[in-house]
Every structure is written in structure tokens, then in C-alpha cells.
Design an enzyme around this catalytic site. Structure first.
Site, short mmCIF file in Angstrom:
data_model
loop_
_atom_site.label_atom_id
_atom_site.label_comp_id
_atom_site.label_asym_id
_atom_site.label_seq_id
_atom_site.Cartn_x
_atom_site.Cartn_y
_atom_site.Cartn_z
CE LYS A 146 13.48 26.87 4.13
NZ LYS A 146 14.00 26.93 2.82
CG ASN A 165 9.73 24.54 2.66
OD1 ASN A 165 10.86 24.87 2.99
ND2 ASN A 165 8.97 25.24 1.84
CB ALA A 202 14.78 32.17 -3.63
CB ALA A 222 11.78 17.83 -12.41
O1 KPL Z 1 11.25 29.35 2.68
C1 KPL Z 1 10.39 30.17 2.61
C2 KPL Z 1 9.14 29.81 1.90
O2 KPL Z 1 8.52 30.65 1.30
O3 KPL Z 1 8.81 28.61 1.93
C3 KPL Z 1 10.57 31.51 3.27
C4 KPL Z 1 11.82 31.47 4.11
C5 KPL Z 1 9.40 31.84 4.15
C6 KPL Z 1 10.80 32.62 2.26
O4 KPL Z 1 9.67 32.95 1.55
#
Ligand code: KPL
Length: 290
Positions: free
Chosen positions: A174, A98, A121, A15
Site C-alpha cells: 500500500k 496512510n 474507499a 472522525a
Molecule cells: O490510497 C490511495 C489514496 O488515494 O491515498 C490510492 C490507493 C492511491 C487510491 O486513490
């Protein structure tokens, strides 16, 4: 009568900023959302566009087994986050992290894994989360195929959300942006835009982008191989931003390097390819983290 197929009840693990954003949109779509473990949490979301702040209560989990799960913890914590959770054999998982491959081997064989790629973001820390950009978000599986029955309701509530079948080209784009921008900005403690302005960093970024293209072309000859330009566009769009890895390194946290550049190196190894710039930068980040 409403079946669980019409109104999936979601559990959330992680979270933090992205998990909170997902919970906010899932709730806006009318779906129940609860934490997969731990006590309930009250969050505040603020927006940069003048919308009033919103309070979001995410309660503790009701009964298991879990049929719909959002995994939004940082990639290195995936195994710990899933340990001991009772997952239905056909659990649907939305992976909002990520990197790639962080749930490999951790889900039931019949799980429906839906990957989420977002350019939105959110900043801040529990309990205050600042939504700074609501951009494009894609969800999809590794294979082509239709979206689940609940997807249209979610897409109506989640700005910029689209179904991508298959998700791979979006994920790879990405991933390359993260593999170039994150470790360089983390190691040098600079905002993303410095990688455009500093000639030495720009050259290193170009090498990382080219090596990623070499690998991705080897995995898929149709890969366009224009990562230098694509990554530069991300640097420009996020020039003032602190990357997530820079933020992790500033607070002495474990980074996502293994799921990002580490994934590229594992794929390269399997193909007998060497990616010297990625090898060196993974070693440098490992040497700096706890
Ligand atoms: O996704 C991002 C991250 O910071 O993990 C980027 C695309 C680099 C943007 O800051």
C-alpha cells in the site's frame, strides 16, 4: 459477566472518512465507540449498493484512561491528536492511516500497535460520508502472532476484514502505491488513471516504483520487487479516483508526503541509499503545501 476483554470500549481520534467507517463497523460488532476528545457527532453513511443510509451517533468520551484507541487522523496530525490523551500503559491502538511510522515515539512502551491496511474507499466530509468501495482490509502487528480476542466479532461485522500476521508485506504494498500515485496525481492535478495514459507520467511512476523496490529489497531480500505491475493494477482499479493527496493539495491542506515518500527517504538514508526520484518529488510537494 462481561469483561472489557470481551467487549472493548473504543475511543476514536480522527472522525473523518476512514475513522467514521471504522466506528460504523466497530459499533456493528457491538462495541461502544466514543470520540477521544471533543463533542459527540452525528454522521450519515451512504452506500453505493442500494443499502439504506445509516445514522451513526458517536458520543463524547466517557472516563479515561483509554484502553482501546483508533487513530484515524491524517498522518501529519498524529502528535497533536494524541497530545494530552490519557492512554493506558497497555493501550491497544488501531492505526488507520496512510504511510508508516507516524505514531513512532507517541505511544506508551507497552502499547499494542495494530496496523490497518485497507483498499476500501469513503468520500465526503462531515457529517456525510459516502462508502464507495468496501474491499479488503487487513489488520495485524509488525510481528506474527494471533489476533486479539475481540477480532472475530469485528471481522464478522466488517466486510473483507482479515488478520494478517505480520502486516508488513500488505503495508509495504500500500505504501508503494501511495508513494507513486499520490504525489504525482497531486502535483499534476490528475485522476489516478492518467498515470497509465500519459507517457511522461507513466515513466516517472515507473522510476518511483523501481526506486521503492530497490529500497525495500535492501530492507528485506524476500521483497518481490514487482511494484511497477502492482501499482499499475491499483491505477487501473482506481482510474477515475482523486487520490487523497490530490484532494489535500486541491484544498491547500498539509499532505501525508512525510509519512509516505518521507518514510522511504528516511529508511534509505539509514542504509546510505539515494532515491533521487523520491527526493525530488518530496521537495516538489513540500514546496507546494502550506
Ligand atoms: O490510497 C490511495 C489514496 O488515494 O491515498 C490510492 C490507493 C492511491 C487510491 O486513490
Amino acid at each position: 459477566m462481561t469483561s472489557h476483554h470481551d467487549t472493548p470500549a473504543w475511543h476514536l481520534t480522527g472522525a473523518g472518512n476512514m475513522g467514521t467507517l471504522a466506528a460504523f463497523y466497530l459499533r456493528a460488532a457491538g462495541f461502544p465507540v466514543a470520540l477521544a476528545r471533543g463533542d459527540g457527532r452525528r454522521k450519515t453513511l451512504t452506500f453505493e449498493d442500494g443499502r439504506a443510509p445509516r445514522t451513526l451517533d458517536i458520543p463524547a468520551a466517557p472516563a479515561t484512561p483509554i484502553r482501546h484507541l483508533v487513530v484515524a487522523c491524517k498522518a501529519p496530525w498524529s502528535a497533536a491528536a494524541l497530545e494530552g490523551l490519557s492512554l493506558a500503559p497497555d493501550v491497544t491502538v488501531l492505526r488507520l492511516q496512510n504511510g508508516l511510522g507516524s505514531l513512532d515515539g507517541l505511544l506508551p512502551a507497552g502499547a499494542d500497535l495494530i496496523e490497518v491496511v485497507t483498499t476500501s474507499a469513503v468520500k465526503g466530509r462531515h457529517p456525510e460520508h459516502r462508502v464507495v468501495a468496501e474491499n479488503d482490509t487487513w489488520m495485524g502487528r509488525a510481528t506474527a502472532g494471533p489476533a486479539p480476542a475481540w477480532f472475530p466479532a469485528l471481522a464478522a461485522a466488517w466486510p473483507g476484514l482479515e488478520w494478517a500476521a505480520p502486516i508488513r508485506p500488505r503495508q509495504w504494498r500500500k505504501l508503494v502505491a501511495n508513494a507513486v500515485i499520490n504525489p504525482l496525481t497531486g502535483l499534476h492535478d490528475v485522476p489516478n488513471g492518467r498515470l497509465l495514459d500519459d507517457p511522461d507520467l507513466a515513466a516517472r511512476a515507473a522510476r518511483l516504483a523501481d526506486e521503492a523496490d530497490t529500497l525495500l529489497r535492501a530492507l528485506d531480500p524476500a521483497w518481490p520487487g514487482d511494484s511497477r505491475a502492482q501499482v499499475a493494477a491499483v491505477m487501473r482499479a482506481t482510474a477515475g479516483n482523486t487520490s487523497s493527496m490530490r484532494a489535500d493539495m486541491q484544498r491547500g491542506a498539509v499532505t501525508e508526503i512525510e509519512a509516505i515518500n518521507g518514510w522511504l527517504l528516511r529508511q534509505a538514508d539509514a542504509l546510505g541509499l539515494d532515491l533521487p526520484a523520491h527526493r525530488a518529488i518530496v521537495a516538489a510537494v513540500r514546496a507546494r503545501q502550506p
